[in-house]
Design an enzyme around this catalytic site. Structure first.
Site, PDB file in Angstrom:
ATOM      1  N   ALA A  16     -17.905  10.916  26.268  1.00  0.00           N
ATOM      2  CA  ALA A  16     -16.342  10.027  26.148  1.00  0.00           C
ATOM      3  C   ALA A  16     -16.358  10.106  24.733  1.00  0.00           C
ATOM      4  O   ALA A  16     -17.282  10.002  24.171  1.00  0.00           O
ATOM      5  CB  ALA A  16     -17.174   8.893  26.661  1.00  0.00           C
ATOM      6  N   GLY A  18     -14.244   9.929  21.929  1.00  0.00           N
ATOM      7  CA  GLY A  18     -13.662   8.946  20.873  1.00  0.00           C
ATOM      8  C   GLY A  18     -13.420   9.198  19.733  1.00  0.00           C
ATOM      9  O   GLY A  18     -13.536  10.805  19.465  1.00  0.00           O
ATOM     10  N   LEU A  22     -19.357  11.077  19.333  1.00  0.00           N
ATOM     11  CA  LEU A  22     -19.267  11.764  20.941  1.00  0.00           C
ATOM     12  C   LEU A  22     -20.229  10.607  21.611  1.00  0.00           C
ATOM     13  O   LEU A  22     -21.919   9.647  21.065  1.00  0.00           O
ATOM     14  CB  LEU A  22     -19.947  12.569  20.860  1.00  0.00           C
ATOM     15  N   HIS A  23     -19.737  10.071  22.833  1.00  0.00           N
ATOM     16  CA  HIS A  23     -20.698   9.149  23.507  1.00  0.00           C
ATOM     17  C   HIS A  23     -21.262  10.161  24.583  1.00  0.00           C
ATOM     18  O   HIS A  23     -20.410  10.292  26.033  1.00  0.00           O
ATOM     19  CB  HIS A  23     -20.214   7.780  24.267  1.00  0.00           C
ATOM     20  N   GLY A 101      -4.702   5.501  26.772  1.00  0.00           N
ATOM     21  CA  GLY A 101      -5.520   5.410  26.642  1.00  0.00           C
ATOM     22  C   GLY A 101      -6.556   6.437  27.578  1.00  0.00           C
ATOM     23  O   GLY A 101      -6.904   4.710  27.978  1.00  0.00           O
ATOM     24  N   ASP A 103      -9.642   6.044  27.657  1.00  0.00           N
ATOM     25  CA  ASP A 103     -11.361   5.434  27.017  1.00  0.00           C
ATOM     26  C   ASP A 103     -10.830   4.446  27.215  1.00  0.00           C
ATOM     27  O   ASP A 103     -11.240   3.546  28.155  1.00  0.00           O
ATOM     28  CB  ASP A 103     -11.492   5.478  25.635  1.00  0.00           C
ATOM     29  N   ARG A 104      -9.667   3.570  27.487  1.00  0.00           N
ATOM     30  CA  ARG A 104      -8.935   2.236  27.908  1.00  0.00           C
ATOM     31  C   ARG A 104      -9.248   2.487  29.158  1.00  0.00           C
ATOM     32  O   ARG A 104      -9.322   1.237  29.442  1.00  0.00           O
ATOM     33  CB  ARG A 104      -7.812   1.748  27.089  1.00  0.00           C
ATOM     34  N   THR A 178     -15.220  -9.406  -5.776  1.00  0.00           N
ATOM     35  CA  THR A 178     -14.377  -8.816  -5.184  1.00  0.00           C
ATOM     36  C   THR A 178     -15.119  -7.985  -3.482  1.00  0.00           C
ATOM     37  O   THR A 178     -14.637  -8.456  -2.439  1.00  0.00           O
ATOM     38  CB  THR A 178     -14.142  -7.560  -5.723  1.00  0.00           C
TER      39      THR A 178
HETATM   40  N1  LIG Z   1     -23.848   5.708  13.805  1.00  0.00           N
HETATM   41  C1  LIG Z   1     -22.706   5.173  13.766  1.00  0.00           C
HETATM   42  N2  LIG Z   1     -21.719   6.375  13.612  1.00  0.00           N
HETATM   43  C2  LIG Z   1     -20.489   5.850  13.515  1.00  0.00           C
HETATM   44  N3  LIG Z   1     -20.258   4.604  14.088  1.00  0.00           N
HETATM   45  C3  LIG Z   1     -20.496   3.096  13.903  1.00  0.00           C
HETATM   46  C4  LIG Z   1     -22.585   3.923  13.800  1.00  0.00           C
HETATM   47  N4  LIG Z   1     -22.561   2.530  14.384  1.00  0.00           N
HETATM   48  C5  LIG Z   1     -22.135   1.901  14.556  1.00  0.00           C
HETATM   49  N5  LIG Z   1     -20.696   2.529  14.214  1.00  0.00           N
HETATM   50  C6  LIG Z   1     -19.959   1.481  14.130  1.00  0.00           C
HETATM   51  O1  LIG Z   1     -18.644   1.839  15.145  1.00  0.00           O
HETATM   52  C7  LIG Z   1     -17.582   1.682  15.204  1.00  0.00           C
HETATM   53  C8  LIG Z   1     -17.154   2.831  16.522  1.00  0.00           C
HETATM   54  O2  LIG Z   1     -17.446   2.604  17.311  1.00  0.00           O
HETATM   55  P1  LIG Z   1     -17.343   3.452  18.572  1.00  0.00           P
HETATM   56  O3  LIG Z   1     -18.403   4.539  18.400  1.00  0.00           O
HETATM   57  O4  LIG Z   1     -16.711   2.985  20.024  1.00  0.00           O
HETATM   58  O5  LIG Z   1     -15.981   4.402  18.184  1.00  0.00           O
HETATM   59  P2  LIG Z   1     -15.092   5.418  19.001  1.00  0.00           P
HETATM   60  O6  LIG Z   1     -15.132   5.518  20.458  1.00  0.00           O
HETATM   61  O7  LIG Z   1     -15.895   6.773  18.147  1.00  0.00           O
HETATM   62  O8  LIG Z   1     -14.142   5.146  18.979  1.00  0.00           O
HETATM   63  P3  LIG Z   1     -12.654   4.764  19.375  1.00  0.00           P
HETATM   64  O9  LIG Z   1     -12.741   4.458  20.844  1.00  0.00           O
HETATM   65  O10 LIG Z   1     -11.725   4.063  18.478  1.00  0.00           O
HETATM   66  O11 LIG Z   1     -11.352   5.864  19.496  1.00  0.00           O
HETATM   67  C9  LIG Z   1     -16.471   2.434  13.511  1.00  0.00           C
HETATM   68  O12 LIG Z   1     -15.970   1.831  13.050  1.00  0.00           O
HETATM   69  C10 LIG Z   1     -18.610   1.482  13.085  1.00  0.00           C
HETATM   70  O13 LIG Z   1     -18.384   0.844  12.391  1.00  0.00           O
HETATM   71  C1  LIG Z   2      -6.437   2.965  20.731  1.00  0.00           C
HETATM   72  C2  LIG Z   2      -7.432   4.379  21.129  1.00  0.00           C
HETATM   73  C3  LIG Z   2      -7.573   5.200  20.115  1.00  0.00           C
HETATM   74  C4  LIG Z   2      -8.909   3.233  20.866  1.00  0.00           C
HETATM   75  O1  LIG Z   2     -10.220   5.074  21.137  1.00  0.00           O
HETATM   76  C5  LIG Z   2      -7.348   5.312  22.256  1.00  0.00           C
HETATM   77  O2  LIG Z   2      -7.789   4.397  23.131  1.00  0.00           O
HETATM   78  C6  LIG Z   2      -5.613   6.188  22.521  1.00  0.00           C
HETATM   79  O3  LIG Z   2      -5.695   6.605  21.984  1.00  0.00           O
HETATM   80  N1  LIG Z   2      -4.818   5.747  22.950  1.00  0.00           N
HETATM   81  C7  LIG Z   2      -3.279   6.002  22.732  1.00  0.00           C
HETATM   82  C8  LIG Z   2      -2.569   4.779  22.839  1.00  0.00           C
HETATM   83  C9  LIG Z   2      -2.197   3.783  24.237  1.00  0.00           C
HETATM   84  O4  LIG Z   2      -3.551   3.326  24.667  1.00  0.00           O
HETATM   85  O5  LIG Z   2      -1.368   2.940  24.096  1.00  0.00           O
HETATM   86  K   LIG Z   3     -13.267   3.622  22.648  1.00  0.00           K
END
Ligand SMILES: Nc1ncnc2c1ncn2[C@@H]1O[C@H](COP(=O)(O)OP(=O)(O)OP(=O)(O)O)[C@@H](O)[C@H]1O
Ligand SMILES: CC(C)(CO)[C@@H](O)C(=O)NCCC(=O)O
Ligand SMILES: [K+]
Length: 257
Positions: A16, A18, A22-23, A101, A103-104, A178
């Site tokens: 997956a 993001g 990468l997941h 998206g 992912d959603r 701050t």
């Molecule tokens: N090692 C890490 N690297 C990056 N982000 C991390 C890490 N550990 C925790 N986080 C947190 O995870 C969040 C990103 O979440 P996630 O990895 O689920 O996002 P993503 O799947 O890449 O992005 P999205 O799904 O929103 O497109 C960041 O806001 C950060 O605070």
């Molecule tokens: C909102 C994100 C960035 C979350 O990963 C992704 O799902 C995305 O690019 N979505 C497209 C817009 C939408 O979901 O309406």
């Molecule tokens: K996500």
């Protein structure tokens, strides 16, 4: 990831992609064996063999199910020989709109299959998203900048308002320095929004499950537990929702040929 596992016939991978990273997950049939996160690939990696040295067994690449919201990263996998790119039109949830998206959509599908419906998914990733479904149909949702992104944008667009670390617990609301003023501003507004969206959803769907996923799920739940312990108890935390969605996809399309 190390390649120190036996590659079985039933093994398959999901990736997956993001906006931050990468997941990955490795499955055996329906069972999740292992999952891990990795940085985005460099665009200079030009073929999958170079990218996937650790996910093959000799020259037998594992089936790879890919769900990406980052087209430039998707492109790097196009030549992988055993690839299925999951697209929204293959997700059987009704009422989706074309730019939703993937992912959603997959996290929602995973939540529906794993928990129940109605369900509200909160994905605390790069973006913070709310995605709700009832009757196997998308009700709707919302998108805002995630926790880290809010800190980063304040840091980038101001001269001197950057902070390095998130506090583990809720900061004082009315701050006298701050760092804590920024922490208070961002964290309390996110948590208040979270509560508001959840309460609004539960008013419409009182028996709904609420599931929290994404990289910031643990820290946000901590804050929420300080802020509203009662609401926090209603939240299910599951970091693997998107993988359950991919598993549902694989099952559906294997069953139907
Ligand atoms: N090692 C890490 N690297 C990056 N982000 C991390 C890490 N550990 C925790 N986080 C947190 O995870 C969040 C990103 O979440 P996630 O990895 O689920 O996002 P993503 O799947 O890449 O992005 P999205 O799904 O929103 O497109 C960041 O806001 C950060 O605070
Ligand atoms: C909102 C994100 C960035 C979350 O990963 C992704 O799902 C995305 O690019 N979505 C497209 C817009 C939408 O979901 O309406
Ligand atoms: K996500």
């Amino acid at each position: 990831m190390s390649a120190l596992f036996y590659v079985l016939e039933s093994n398959w991978l999901t990736l997956a992609i993001g906006n931050s990273r990468l997941h990955w997950a490795l499955f055996a049939g329906e069972s999740l064996l292992k999952n891990w996160d990795a940085p985005h690939l460099l665009a200079s990696c030009s073929n999958w063999a170079e990218l996937s040295v650790n996910i093959t067994n000799g020259d037998r690449p594992l089936p790879l199910f890919l769900a990406s919201v980052v087209p430039s990263q998707t492109a790097l996998w196009q030549t992988y020989p055993n690839l299925q790119i999951i697209t929204l039109d293959k997700v059987p949830i009704k009422g989706t709109y074309p730019t939703l998206g993937i992912d959603r959509a997959l996290a929602l599908w995973g939540a529906i299959e794993t928990y129940s419906i109605p369900v509200l998914v909160i994905d605390a990733g790069t973006a913070l998203t709310f995605t709700g479904a009832s009757n196997f149909s998308l009700v709707g949702g919302a998108i805002l900048p995630g926790l880290s992104l809010q800190f980063q944008s304040l840091g980038q667009k101001t001269a001197g308002l950057s902070i390095e670390e998130l506090p583990a617990q809720l900061p004082p609301r009315f701050a006298t320095n701050t760092t804590q003023a920024i922490q208070s501003g961002i964290i309390y507004t996110i948590i208040a929004s979270l509560c508001d969206y959840i309460q609004s959803w539960l008013q419409q769907y009182p028996n709904s499950k609420v599931v929290l996923t994404g990289g910031d799920r643990t820290i946000l739940l901590n804050y929420l537990s300080n802020y509203s312990p009662q609401l926090a108890t209603k939240i299910i935390v599951d970091g693997n929702l998107i993988f359950w969605g991919v598993r549902s996809y694989r099952k559906l399309y294997r069953a139907s040929g």
